[in-house]
Design an enzyme around this catalytic site. Structure first.
Site, PDB file in Angstrom:
ATOM      1  N   ASP A  52      -7.931  -8.973  -6.005  1.00 10.83           N
ATOM      2  CA  ASP A  52      -8.284  -7.597  -6.215  1.00 10.83           C
ATOM      3  C   ASP A  52      -9.140  -7.663  -7.794  1.00 10.83           C
ATOM      4  O   ASP A  52      -9.464  -6.583  -8.311  1.00 10.83           O
ATOM      5  CB  ASP A  52      -7.103  -6.721  -6.455  1.00 10.83           C
ATOM      6  CG  ASP A  52      -7.192  -5.684  -5.165  1.00 10.83           C
ATOM      7  OD1 ASP A  52      -8.133  -5.342  -4.582  1.00 10.83           O
ATOM      8  OD2 ASP A  52      -6.057  -4.948  -5.011  1.00 10.83           O
ATOM      9  N   LYS A  69      -7.838  -3.787   6.772  1.00  9.50           N
ATOM     10  CA  LYS A  69      -7.870  -5.208   5.963  1.00  9.50           C
ATOM     11  C   LYS A  69      -7.420  -6.518   6.840  1.00  9.50           C
ATOM     12  O   LYS A  69      -8.023  -7.514   6.958  1.00  9.50           O
ATOM     13  CB  LYS A  69      -7.021  -5.180   4.828  1.00  9.50           C
ATOM     14  CG  LYS A  69      -7.592  -4.589   3.558  1.00  9.50           C
ATOM     15  CD  LYS A  69      -6.561  -4.231   2.496  1.00  9.50           C
ATOM     16  CE  LYS A  69      -7.300  -3.493   1.343  1.00  9.50           C
ATOM     17  NZ  LYS A  69      -6.194  -3.396   0.366  1.00  9.50           N
ATOM     18  N   GLN A  87      -0.931  -3.395  -2.284  1.00  9.08           N
ATOM     19  CA  GLN A  87      -1.341  -2.422  -2.477  1.00  9.08           C
ATOM     20  C   GLN A  87      -0.770  -1.142  -3.307  1.00  9.08           C
ATOM     21  O   GLN A  87       0.126  -0.859  -3.308  1.00  9.08           O
ATOM     22  CB  GLN A  87      -1.332  -1.635  -0.803  1.00  9.08           C
ATOM     23  CG  GLN A  87      -2.053  -0.414  -0.432  1.00  9.08           C
ATOM     24  CD  GLN A  87      -3.644  -0.814  -0.394  1.00  9.08           C
ATOM     25  OE1 GLN A  87      -3.875  -1.666  -0.103  1.00  9.08           O
ATOM     26  NE2 GLN A  87      -4.265   0.399  -0.961  1.00  9.08           N
TER      27      GLN A  87
END
Length: 297
Positions: free
Chosen positions: A121, A54, A98
């Protein structure tokens, strides 16, 4: 008939190119640099690789990339305090915590502490509700990537019969909402669905996101259907090593479907590409600018 292979790797590269173009224009025209902050708690190897990728792709797109790495002993209060700091930071437009988090941390509490406008997200309960009611939201990355590939392949999805196999909050449910938004007739199927082969067999679009290797064989697929395989399952090989397979039995399905995504190289590369796209979208919304064309639902 052999299905057309939908090349997710190439498609993701085209999305990242669009992102980079939007980022360059935001910098030149408005003095803005979209910023993404990733919070990693603990030493999970898969998460570390994912976060590293990422960061690399964020920087390559010309964006600000910030990483916060905390030990697995970090308290829930410490993580929440960091999220609050990032919420208040105007240089950060997207925040990603995460998963998975350590067992002593309430993941839902942490996710719902993120400013919904920075929730790239798309997991915050506010974004879930907005998506479910057809309003503007941040859309989970994997379903957004699936939708982009379906639109590119078909153009209009209106009136098509779609079956989503899997009911997770991360993929199955938001995928169904996105397909409803495209005027598909949508069925969410799962492990307890009666006559599952017949349900899948009637679909023009099959999105497999159930997490079971090769669960869906080719004889479940309607001839000419489009198959989007979200599954990433590691299975053993004869030589003692392992390989990745999807939720669909690719070898049999490719002989029946009209188009299909492979595993690996299908949906997977789209997830990070759509994370970058969501960060640019969040930056534009935060500054009252038009949303980036071709990067949103």
């Amino acid at each position: 008939m052999t299905a057309q292979i939908i090349d997710g790797k190439a498609f993701a590269a085209s999305i990242r190119e669009k992102v980079a173009g939007h980022v360059a224009r935001l910098k030149q025209d408005h003095g803005l640099t979209p910023g993404l902050a990733v919070v990693l708690v603990g030493e999970d190897p898969a998460s570390q690789v994912y976060v590293r990728n990422k960061g690399k792709q964020t920087k390559e797109a010309g964006m600000l990339s910030v990483e916060h790495r905390l030990p697995d002993t970090a308290s829930e209060a410490e993580i929440l305090a960091l999220v609050e700091t990032l919420n208040a930071d105007p240089s950060i437009h997207g925040i990603l915590v995460q998963l998975p988090l350590p067992e002593h941390v309430n993941a839902e509490l942490v996710i719902n502490a993120i400013d919904p406008a920075k929730d790239v997200d798309g997991f915050h309960i506010s974004n879930v509700g907005l998506l479910g009611t057809g309003q503007k939201s941040m859309v989970p990355c994997t379903p957004l990537g699936c939708l982009m590939m379906l639109r590119a392949h078909h153009g209009s999805l209106s009136g098509m019969d779609a079956v989503v196999v899997g009911r997770s909050n991360i993929v199955g449910k938001p995928m169904a909402q996105l397909l409803l938004g495209e005027s598909c007739t949508v069925t969410i199927a799962h492990s307890r669905t009666r006559n599952l082969p017949e349900v899948v067999r009637r679909a023009d679009i099959v999105v497999a996101a159930v997490g079971r290797p090769r669960m869906i064989p080719g004889d479940w697929i309607k001839p000419g259907a489009t198959v989007i395989d979200v599954g990433i399952n590691r299975v053993p090989k004869d030589d003692g090593k392992s390989r990745l397979v999807g939720d669909v039995d690719f070898d049999s399905a490719v002989e029946v479907a009209g188009a299909i995504t492979p595993v690996p190289g299908g949906v997977g590369p789209m997830t990070i590409a759509c994370l970058l796209a969501n960060t640019v979208t969040a930056c534009c919304r935060a500054n009252g600018l038009p949303e980036p064309e071709g990067l949103t639902a």
